[in-house]
Design an enzyme around this catalytic site. Structure first.
Site, PDB file in Angstrom:
ATOM      1  N   GLY A 249       0.825  -1.203   0.000  1.00 34.06           N
ATOM      2  CA  GLY A 249       0.000   0.000   0.000  1.00 34.06           C
ATOM      3  C   GLY A 249       0.854   1.246   0.000  1.00 34.06           C
ATOM      4  O   GLY A 249       1.997   1.235   0.459  1.00 34.06           O
ATOM      5  N   ASP A 250       0.289   2.317  -0.538  1.00 37.05           N
ATOM      6  CA  ASP A 250       0.964   3.610  -0.494  1.00 37.05           C
ATOM      7  C   ASP A 250      -0.096   4.702  -0.533  1.00 37.05           C
ATOM      8  O   ASP A 250      -1.066   4.587  -1.278  1.00 37.05           O
ATOM      9  CB  ASP A 250       1.933   3.789  -1.657  1.00 37.05           C
ATOM     10  N   SER A 251       0.100   5.737   0.264  1.00 33.24           N
ATOM     11  CA  SER A 251      -0.867   6.834   0.328  1.00 33.24           C
ATOM     12  C   SER A 251      -0.185   8.165   0.070  1.00 33.24           C
ATOM     13  O   SER A 251       0.961   8.374   0.468  1.00 33.24           O
ATOM     14  CB  SER A 251      -1.524   6.894   1.714  1.00 33.24           C
TER      15      SER A 251
ATOM     16  N   GLY B  74      -3.103   3.713  -2.783  1.00 32.46           N
ATOM     17  CA  GLY B  74      -2.947   2.657  -3.776  1.00 32.46           C
ATOM     18  C   GLY B  74      -2.765   1.325  -3.082  1.00 32.46           C
ATOM     19  O   GLY B  74      -2.104   1.245  -2.044  1.00 32.46           O
TER      20      GLY B  74
END
Length: 198
Positions: free
Chosen positions: A71-73, A108
């Site tokens: 995940g990535d924000s 994401g």
């Protein structure tokens, strides 16, 4: 079969634990800046999904029988993606720019299971409070927001300075449970298969 989290984020871990899952923690080490530079000018959702995919793909070969989650924000404010501020000074600067305004937190997700792949971005609108200068500076000094996308947390001290959100709260914290559920279902798996035994 286990759920493997390609992250050392305490927030992502707390989401999964709160939802009954005790994941394997396997932080991925990827050159995020190189990926961001390669995708300069791309849509924000494409960038966060590419970062999430790089993390999941980096560790997936070590977990061929398991479900791997990356995940990535990032925060989208005035058309510009904001990642982690890293310093108290940058945190204060970010908060002066976003206080009293709304911005979009984009997370994401990349979920891998064997040869199968599920990628999706979630979007949540965050309405920031008009926090006082003293509170912004005190918040920055705590260190809490330094490694958080958008320089805030929803679930801890930063919650004082968020007026409301529109969308999925778990996504703002770092991983969307609805997205993970859709990923697992797409693989023919059930969420309950990953719940820790009580």
């Amino acid at each position: 079969m286990r759920l493997v989290l390609a992250s050392q984020s305490p927030s992502r871990l707390s989401i999964l634990r709160g939802a009954g899952v005790e994941p394997v923690i396997a932080p991925a080490h990827v050159d995020e800046r190189a990926i961001e530079e390669r995708l300069a000018g791309a849509e924000p959702a494409e960038i966060v999904c590419a970062l999430a995919a790089a993390k999941a793909e980096a560790i997936a070969p070590d977990y061929p029988e398991d479900v791997v989650v990356g995940g990535d924000s990032m925060l989208l404010l005035d058309g510009s993606l904001q990642g982690k501020p890293h310093t108290p000074e940058a945190t204060v600067e970010r908060w002066h720019a976003q206080a009293g305004r709304a911005a979009e937190l984009i997370t994401g997700h990349c979920v891998l299971y064997g040869e199968e792949r599920f990628v999706e971005a979630s979007r949540t609108t965050v309405h920031f409070a008009q926090a006082s200068d003293a509170d912004i500076e005190a918040y920055a000094r705590t260190g809490e927001p330094l490694e958080c996308a958008g320089a805030f947390t929803l679930e801890a001290l930063g919650g004082w300075f968020i007026d409301r959100i529109e969308g999925d709260p778990s996504s703002v914290i770092g991983l969307s449970l609805p997205v993970l559920r859709r990923a697992l279902y797409s693989f023919g798996l059930n969420v309950s298969e990953f719940w820790a035994q009580h």
